[in-house]
Design an enzyme around this catalytic site. Sequence first.
Site, mmCIF file in Angstrom:
data_model
loop_
_atom_site.group_PDB
_atom_site.id
_atom_site.type_symbol
_atom_site.label_atom_id
_atom_site.label_comp_id
_atom_site.label_asym_id
_atom_site.label_seq_id
_atom_site.Cartn_x
_atom_site.Cartn_y
_atom_site.Cartn_z
ATOM 1 N NE ARG A 181 -16.858 -3.392 -0.510
ATOM 2 C CZ ARG A 181 -15.557 -3.119 -0.572
ATOM 3 N NH1 ARG A 181 -14.795 -3.790 -1.402
ATOM 4 N NH2 ARG A 181 -15.048 -2.176 0.162
ATOM 5 N NE ARG B 194 -14.609 -3.586 3.348
ATOM 6 C CZ ARG B 194 -13.588 -3.623 2.496
ATOM 7 N NH1 ARG B 194 -13.497 -4.607 1.616
ATOM 8 N NH2 ARG B 194 -12.671 -2.680 2.500
ATOM 9 N NE ARG C 244 -11.575 1.927 2.137
ATOM 10 C CZ ARG C 244 -12.558 1.182 1.646
ATOM 11 N NH1 ARG C 244 -13.807 1.435 1.993
ATOM 12 N NH2 ARG C 244 -12.288 0.204 0.817
ATOM 13 N NE ARG D 30 -4.390 -0.238 0.863
ATOM 14 C CZ ARG D 30 -5.269 -1.215 1.036
ATOM 15 N NH1 ARG D 30 -4.970 -2.440 0.756
ATOM 16 N NH2 ARG D 30 -6.475 -0.947 1.483
#
Length: 216
Positions: free
Chosen positions: A129, A162, A173, A92
């Site tokens: 999602r 989530r 994010r 990352r």
Amino acid sequence: MTVKKTRIIFLGPPGSGKGTQAQLISKKFRIPHISTGEIFRKIISTNKPQKLASAIKKYVQNGLLVPDEIVFRALKSVLDTNGKFLLDGYPRNIKQAQLLDDYLGDNGIDIVIYFKVPDKEIIKRLTARRTCPKCGRVYNIYTLKPKKDNLCDVCNVKLIIRQDDKVTTVKKRLKIYKEDTMPLVEYYKKRNLLVEINANDTVDNVYNSVVKILEK
Ligand code: AP5
């Protein structure tokens, strides 16, 4: 089915479809799928080991990166340095990439596939999602619905949203992705390992692009 490239990294922003494609590719070519995000979510949901769970919870649920040493320790516990692997969500940042390079030595990575998707599409995908808390299978209320309403096709358990898929957390994010993870595009380009794909397409078309690249 076999492919030439079997030591793979999927790189891309949150929601670009890395996990979706990793699950398909892993199954088709029998390449172990390693998702650091999934490892952390399992530790948090089972609260085992407890100390680690409480240490990482605040990072994952707030969309922040878990400290490099913790991530690398988790990665090493599942990565077979001599075998095949499909890394989804690692590395990352540059530090994580260097740690991985040192750890793999001469027997390094075959390919890095960079999933390119515009920000607008990412927010749309992530807020739609749904995930199976048991097996980690990923769904989408518009594009990838489960067979039975809100139930996992495989486990038959209720799907969840989530914690880090709230719009504000998704935006955070994305910002972290641009600052910390985007420099990896250049890092792997310089090593001639990077192949970019248009991930703003149907799951089937993205899948076909990935397969073609791995077969080359
Ligand atoms: P992680 O789980 O790795 O999250 P991420 O990288 O942000 O990626 P996502 O899982 O959100 O997206 P994806 O690209 O896999 O998309 P998906 O296939 O699900 O990490 C979570 C957290 O763990 C991090 O924030 C951090 O705290 C921690 N962490 C993990 N690794 C770390 C590391 N190395 N260092 C430090 N911290 C770390 O698809 C998204 C949605 O879109 C789904 O609904 C899907 O059905 C749908 N979809 C997929 N493809 C398509 C398509 N082609 N068209 C339409 N819809 C699609």
